[in-house]
Design an enzyme around this catalytic site. Structure first.
Site, PDB file in Angstrom:
ATOM      1  N   GLU A  86       4.660  10.168  10.934  1.00  0.00           N
ATOM      2  CA  GLU A  86       3.235  10.227  10.602  1.00  0.00           C
ATOM      3  C   GLU A  86       2.808  11.640  10.238  1.00  0.00           C
ATOM      4  O   GLU A  86       2.088  11.853   9.253  1.00  0.00           O
ATOM      5  CB  GLU A  86       2.414   9.709  11.787  1.00  0.00           C
ATOM      6  CG  GLU A  86       0.912   9.949  11.693  1.00  0.00           C
ATOM      7  CD  GLU A  86       0.228   9.201  10.563  1.00  0.00           C
ATOM      8  OE1 GLU A  86      -1.001   9.352  10.416  1.00  0.00           O
ATOM      9  OE2 GLU A  86       0.915   8.464   9.820  1.00  0.00           O
ATOM     10  N   HIS A 123       4.107  12.796   6.870  1.00  0.00           N
ATOM     11  CA  HIS A 123       3.277  12.184   5.826  1.00  0.00           C
ATOM     12  C   HIS A 123       1.987  12.974   5.627  1.00  0.00           C
ATOM     13  O   HIS A 123       1.571  13.227   4.484  1.00  0.00           O
ATOM     14  CB  HIS A 123       2.958  10.737   6.226  1.00  0.00           C
ATOM     15  CG  HIS A 123       2.030  10.038   5.278  1.00  0.00           C
ATOM     16  ND1 HIS A 123       2.291   9.878   3.948  1.00  0.00           N
ATOM     17  CD2 HIS A 123       0.809   9.459   5.490  1.00  0.00           C
ATOM     18  CE1 HIS A 123       1.302   9.239   3.358  1.00  0.00           C
ATOM     19  NE2 HIS A 123       0.381   8.987   4.270  1.00  0.00           N
ATOM     20  N   HIS A 182      -6.894   2.832   1.324  1.00  0.00           N
ATOM     21  CA  HIS A 182      -6.135   4.088   1.341  1.00  0.00           C
ATOM     22  C   HIS A 182      -4.973   4.025   0.351  1.00  0.00           C
ATOM     23  O   HIS A 182      -4.722   4.978  -0.404  1.00  0.00           O
ATOM     24  CB  HIS A 182      -5.637   4.331   2.765  1.00  0.00           C
ATOM     25  CG  HIS A 182      -4.996   5.668   2.977  1.00  0.00           C
ATOM     26  ND1 HIS A 182      -5.606   6.856   2.661  1.00  0.00           N
ATOM     27  CD2 HIS A 182      -3.772   5.997   3.489  1.00  0.00           C
ATOM     28  CE1 HIS A 182      -4.809   7.864   2.962  1.00  0.00           C
ATOM     29  NE2 HIS A 182      -3.687   7.380   3.459  1.00  0.00           N
ATOM     30  N   HIS A 232      -0.416 -13.575  -3.298  1.00  0.00           N
ATOM     31  CA  HIS A 232       0.299 -12.437  -3.894  1.00  0.00           C
ATOM     32  C   HIS A 232       1.502 -12.926  -4.699  1.00  0.00           C
ATOM     33  O   HIS A 232       1.740 -12.465  -5.830  1.00  0.00           O
ATOM     34  CB  HIS A 232       0.753 -11.489  -2.789  1.00  0.00           C
ATOM     35  CG  HIS A 232       1.604 -10.353  -3.270  1.00  0.00           C
ATOM     36  ND1 HIS A 232       1.162  -9.418  -4.171  1.00  0.00           N
ATOM     37  CD2 HIS A 232       2.888  -9.996  -2.955  1.00  0.00           C
ATOM     38  CE1 HIS A 232       2.115  -8.529  -4.411  1.00  0.00           C
ATOM     39  NE2 HIS A 232       3.169  -8.863  -3.691  1.00  0.00           N
ATOM     40  N   HIS A 248      10.175  -1.889  -3.091  1.00  0.00           N
ATOM     41  CA  HIS A 248       9.188  -2.763  -3.728  1.00  0.00           C
ATOM     42  C   HIS A 248       7.855  -2.032  -3.890  1.00  0.00           C
ATOM     43  O   HIS A 248       7.188  -2.160  -4.921  1.00  0.00           O
ATOM     44  CB  HIS A 248       9.007  -4.029  -2.891  1.00  0.00           C
ATOM     45  CG  HIS A 248       8.275  -5.121  -3.591  1.00  0.00           C
ATOM     46  ND1 HIS A 248       8.709  -5.686  -4.766  1.00  0.00           N
ATOM     47  CD2 HIS A 248       7.119  -5.773  -3.282  1.00  0.00           C
ATOM     48  CE1 HIS A 248       7.859  -6.622  -5.160  1.00  0.00           C
ATOM     49  NE2 HIS A 248       6.881  -6.686  -4.275  1.00  0.00           N
TER      50      HIS A 248
END
Length: 370
Positions: A98, A101, A168, A276, A334
């Protein structure tokens, strides 16, 4: 702590800035934009890795970690949380994922500030006649990266609320798209066939539909619905399974809960996944048709070939994710494929809107400021 974090963000940007300023490219403004585009793509990939490893709450406060600038200083708090709940959201590994990032995001933010400053400097000094140095888009990028930072904070403080996490993601991809357009505007292009303007509408439509599909994919990921259907092309053995669209697509709710606070049902997760999956065929069909048309037009062949390769790869990783039960590497790939498709479609949209003579008229611009 805030000063330490600010210095970390600057340090994260120093290496790419050094690469830009020491490069042999005389148009360093263009180089800066392309380097920032590359790192933004990497940041999106690492953001997907952060989300898919359940590391989004690895540090449960923001912008630091238990009030500290790095997990080393917060090690005692993190270890205590991990000891109390070994499989919980806070572990040493997740805290580092985290915070890395966040450090990367701060570095990209510094690079975007640099782009805006250089754009304004050149616009005010001597380049006002050249639209490539208009500060409008860099200024919008700066505003967007600030908004993205706010949603990054809310992602943590609102405990991974799906609509916040999805927004986000979409803001991050919007940054990528705007940087791609800015990079295309700075670059030289081969002359494009005069009749390429016929693809403006389908290219724009493909870009918009891809945006919808990415939003649906983000909704799948943030609701952990990737494994709601484990067969293909059917779902639970039928073309139209039992689904709960009302709760599945209720936007303002907590993770794993309905708007009324009950646990989210499996039919709701199925509705998210099935939507989706089904909409993907629409996007694949339109993007495939667009690439097929573009591959026959001068100046668009390379972009079209890349687009075909990317859509095939994206379809393959999506199917493999289902059949192999969501391996992490494929799930990250992906996500990266979606970002690559977006980047390629933005570039194609720029090319089909570019006057045919523009590419041959362009010459490199030498900027002492950059």
């Amino acid at each position: 702590m805030l000063i330490q974090l600010a210095l970390t963000g600057i340090l994260a940007a120093l290496v790419p800035l050094a690469v830009v300023w020491t490069s042999s490219d005389r148009n360093k403004y263009r180089k800066l934009i392309w380097v920032t585009l590359f790192l933004t793509f990497d940041l999106i990939m690492f953001g997907a890795f952060t989300r898919l490893t359940d590391s989004g709450l690895g540090c449960p406060d923001w912008p630091g970690c238990y009030g500290h600038a790095d997990p080393v200083q917060a090690h005692a708090h993190i270890s205590a949380a991990e000891a109390a709940m070994p499989s919980g959201p806070v572990t040493v590994k997740k805290a580092w994922i985290e915070m890395i990032h966040r450090y990367l995001a701060m570095g990209v933010g510094v690079l975007i500030v640099s782009i805006a400053l250089v754009a304004w400097r050149n616009w005010l000094r001597s380049a006002r006649a050249d639209g490539r140095f208009s500060p409008l888009l860099p200024s919008l990028l700066l505003a967007l990266v600030c908004l993205q930072g706010a949603f990054g904070a809310w992602t943590v403080t609102l405990k991974l609320q799906p609509i916040i996490v999805t927004t986000h993601l979409l803001l991050g991809l919007s940054l990528l798209a705007m940087l791609a357009w800015l990079a295309a505007r700075q670059s030289e292009h081969a002359p494009v066939a005069a009749y390429a303007h016929a693809l403006r509408v389908p290219a724009g439509a493909a870009l918009m539909l891809l945006g919808v599909q990415i939003a649906l994919g983000g909704w799948v990921s943030t609701n952990y619905a990737a494994l709601a259907c484990l067969d293909f092309p059917l779902c639970h053995g039928t073309a139209i399974p039992e689904m709960d669209f009302a709760n599945g697509f209720s936007l303002w709710r907590h993770l794993g809960r309905t708007a009324s606070g009950e646990f989210l049902s499996f039919p709701a997760l199925t509705a998210i996944h099935w939507t989706h999956r089904t909409f993907a065929f629409v996007v694949v069909a339109l993007v495939g048709w667009l690439a097929h048309k573009a591959i026959r037009m001068a100046g668009l062949q390379n972009a079209a070939r890349w687009l075909l390769a990317a859509i095939v790869m994206q379809l393959a990783t999506g199917l493999a994710t289902i059949f192999l039960k969501w391996p992490l590497v494929l799930a990250v790939a992906h996500n990266g494929g979606a970002a690559l498709l977006l980047l390629l479609l933005v570039m194609l949209n720029y090319k089909v809107r570019m006057p045919a003579q523009m590419a041959s008229d362009r010459s490199p611009i030498h900027l002492s400021a950059a």
